[in-house]
Scaffold this motif. Structure first.
Motif, PDB file in Angstrom:
ATOM      1  N   LEU A  69       0.813  -1.217   0.000  1.00  0.00           N
ATOM      2  CA  LEU A  69       0.000   0.000   0.000  1.00  0.00           C
ATOM      3  C   LEU A  69       0.844   1.264   0.000  1.00  0.00           C
ATOM      4  N   GLN A  70       2.095   1.150   0.438  1.00  0.00           N
ATOM      5  CA  GLN A  70       2.965   2.320   0.457  1.00  0.00           C
ATOM      6  C   GLN A  70       3.173   2.875  -0.949  1.00  0.00           C
ATOM      7  N   ARG A  71       3.044   2.006  -1.958  1.00  0.00           N
ATOM      8  CA  ARG A  71       3.198   2.457  -3.342  1.00  0.00           C
ATOM      9  C   ARG A  71       2.131   3.465  -3.723  1.00  0.00           C
ATOM     10  N   LEU A  72       0.973   3.388  -3.069  1.00  0.00           N
ATOM     11  CA  LEU A  72      -0.080   4.380  -3.285  1.00  0.00           C
ATOM     12  C   LEU A  72       0.040   5.526  -2.283  1.00  0.00           C
ATOM     13  N   ALA A  73       0.308   5.187  -1.023  1.00  0.00           N
ATOM     14  CA  ALA A  73       0.339   6.196   0.029  1.00  0.00           C
ATOM     15  C   ALA A  73       1.421   7.243  -0.211  1.00  0.00           C
ATOM     16  N   PRO A  75       3.071   8.501  -3.083  1.00  0.00           N
ATOM     17  CA  PRO A  75       2.794   9.587  -4.043  1.00  0.00           C
ATOM     18  C   PRO A  75       1.557  10.388  -3.682  1.00  0.00           C
ATOM     19  N   LEU A  76       0.573   9.760  -3.020  1.00  0.00           N
ATOM     20  CA  LEU A  76      -0.609  10.510  -2.594  1.00  0.00           C
ATOM     21  C   LEU A  76      -0.215  11.556  -1.558  1.00  0.00           C
ATOM     22  N   LEU A  77       0.530  11.156  -0.541  1.00  0.00           N
ATOM     23  CA  LEU A  77       0.939  12.095   0.506  1.00  0.00           C
ATOM     24  C   LEU A  77       1.813  13.198  -0.069  1.00  0.00           C
ATOM     25  N   GLN A  78       2.641  12.875  -1.044  1.00  0.00           N
ATOM     26  CA  GLN A  78       3.492  13.887  -1.674  1.00  0.00           C
ATOM     27  C   GLN A  78       2.674  14.914  -2.452  1.00  0.00           C
ATOM     28  N   SER A  79       1.498  14.489  -2.922  1.00  0.00           N
ATOM     29  CA  SER A  79       0.663  15.392  -3.717  1.00  0.00           C
ATOM     30  C   SER A  79      -0.201  16.307  -2.852  1.00  0.00           C
ATOM     31  N   LYS A 100      -5.566   3.885   7.741  1.00  0.00           N
ATOM     32  CA  LYS A 100      -4.778   4.042   8.962  1.00  0.00           C
ATOM     33  C   LYS A 100      -3.444   4.713   8.664  1.00  0.00           C
ATOM     34  N   MET A 101      -2.806   4.325   7.574  1.00  0.00           N
ATOM     35  CA  MET A 101      -1.527   4.918   7.191  1.00  0.00           C
ATOM     36  C   MET A 101      -1.687   6.414   6.907  1.00  0.00           C
ATOM     37  N   LEU A 102      -2.761   6.775   6.231  1.00  0.00           N
ATOM     38  CA  LEU A 102      -3.010   8.184   5.908  1.00  0.00           C
ATOM     39  C   LEU A 102      -3.410   8.967   7.152  1.00  0.00           C
ATOM     40  N   SER A 103      -4.153   8.308   8.041  1.00  0.00           N
ATOM     41  CA  SER A 103      -4.511   8.932   9.310  1.00  0.00           C
ATOM     42  C   SER A 103      -3.273   9.158  10.175  1.00  0.00           C
ATOM     43  N   ASP A 104      -2.384   8.177  10.203  1.00  0.00           N
ATOM     44  CA  ASP A 104      -1.140   8.306  10.960  1.00  0.00           C
ATOM     45  C   ASP A 104      -0.284   9.450  10.420  1.00  0.00           C
ATOM     46  N   ALA A 105      -0.468   9.772   9.149  1.00  0.00           N
ATOM     47  CA  ALA A 105       0.274  10.884   8.534  1.00  0.00           C
ATOM     48  C   ALA A 105      -0.375  12.232   8.825  1.00  0.00           C
ATOM     49  N   ALA A 206       2.117   7.337 -11.413  1.00  0.00           N
ATOM     50  CA  ALA A 206       3.137   7.243 -10.369  1.00  0.00           C
ATOM     51  C   ALA A 206       3.837   5.899 -10.322  1.00  0.00           C
ATOM     52  N   ASP A 207       3.179   4.837 -10.789  1.00  0.00           N
ATOM     53  CA  ASP A 207       3.749   3.495 -10.716  1.00  0.00           C
ATOM     54  C   ASP A 207       2.996   2.627 -11.729  1.00  0.00           C
ATOM     55  N   ASN A 208       3.441   1.387 -11.866  1.00  0.00           N
ATOM     56  CA  ASN A 208       2.781   0.487 -12.817  1.00  0.00           C
ATOM     57  C   ASN A 208       1.309   0.282 -12.499  1.00  0.00           C
ATOM     58  N   ASP A 209       0.933   0.424 -11.225  1.00  0.00           N
ATOM     59  CA  ASP A 209      -0.467   0.227 -10.855  1.00  0.00           C
ATOM     60  C   ASP A 209      -1.022   1.382 -10.029  1.00  0.00           C
ATOM     61  N   VAL A 210      -0.398   2.553 -10.118  1.00  0.00           N
ATOM     62  CA  VAL A 210      -0.850   3.712  -9.344  1.00  0.00           C
ATOM     63  C   VAL A 210      -0.945   4.942 -10.237  1.00  0.00           C
TER      64      VAL A 210
END
Length: 217
Positions: A69-73, A75-79, A100-105, A206-210
């Motif tokens: 999931l970090q592969r999505l989190a 580039p999303l957080l960077q944007s 949860k990862m985005l909430s923790d951020a 951002a990635d092959n699947d993102v």
């Protein structure tokens, strides 16, 4: 001889053609948006679909799942330009680790999933960003979810999507991703480019699947 008109479940164009046939089902390709979609006559029932999802092991403490999931989190957080925004994790599944990862951020997260977080009230407000991880390929009529996202997303908002994208018909023929019976809508980079141009987004592959789509003001 009668001709069957197959409407694209994403852009609603009526110029789809047969793309692939296997023992399981037939697939069509939209000539306008390039979505590939499984024959809707072969869909699972909601009960069968839920049973498939319950086989998934989406453990909140699984390091491998977090890394995936970090592969999505990342580039999303960077944007995201502000430290505390309101986000919606759409299709969060039984283990909403991404939220949860985005909430923790530092962001305030709401959850929606038709099976695991069916909370209609969260669809009554707007969000600074929407995340959708490995869910869009399950949508029967993605035009509906896309239209809903356009309503839910604020001007200037961010849409972050993770789904494996197909490339060519030859690669599709041996692609394991299509064999999951709950995977019924398959996107190409060109599909997201079409949606971005049509609906006013800037597209970042951002990635092959993102993909990250930034809504213009």
């Amino acid at each position: 001889m009668s001709i069957t008109v197959i409407s694209c479940p994403l852009c609603l164009a009526t110029n789809s053609e047969i793309f692939h046939q296997d023992k399981q089902r037939q697939y069509f390709s939209c000539q306008q948006c390039q979505l590939v979609f499984a024959d809707r006559a072969t869909l699972l029932t909601p009960q069968q679909e839920l049973a498939q999802y319950q086989l998934h092991q989406n453990d909140l403490h699984d390091k491998g799942y977090r890394q995936f999931l970090q592969r999505l989190a990342t580039p999303l957080l960077q944007s995201l330009t502000e430290p505390s925004l309101h986000g919606l994790d759409f299709g969060c599944g039984p283990g909403p680790l991404l939220a949860k990862m985005l909430s923790d951020a530092g962001h305030k997260m709401a959850l929606w999933d038709p099976f695991f977080a069916n909370q209609p009230e969260v669809l009554q407000r707007q969000y600074d960003f929407i995340s959708c991880s490995e869910a869009i390929e399950h949508f029967v009529n993605p035009s509906r979810e896309w239209a809903l996202w356009l309503q839910l997303l604020k001007p200037g908002g961010t849409l972050a999507i993770m789904t494996k994208r197909y490339t060519t018909a030859a690669a599709f023929a041996s692609w394991h991703y299509k064999n999951d019976p709950t995977h019924i809508s398959f996107f190409a980079t060109a599909t997201f480019r079409y949606l971005a141009q049509r609906d006013g987004f800037e597209l970042n592959v951002a990635d092959n699947d993102v993909v990250i789509l930034q809504r213009k003001h």
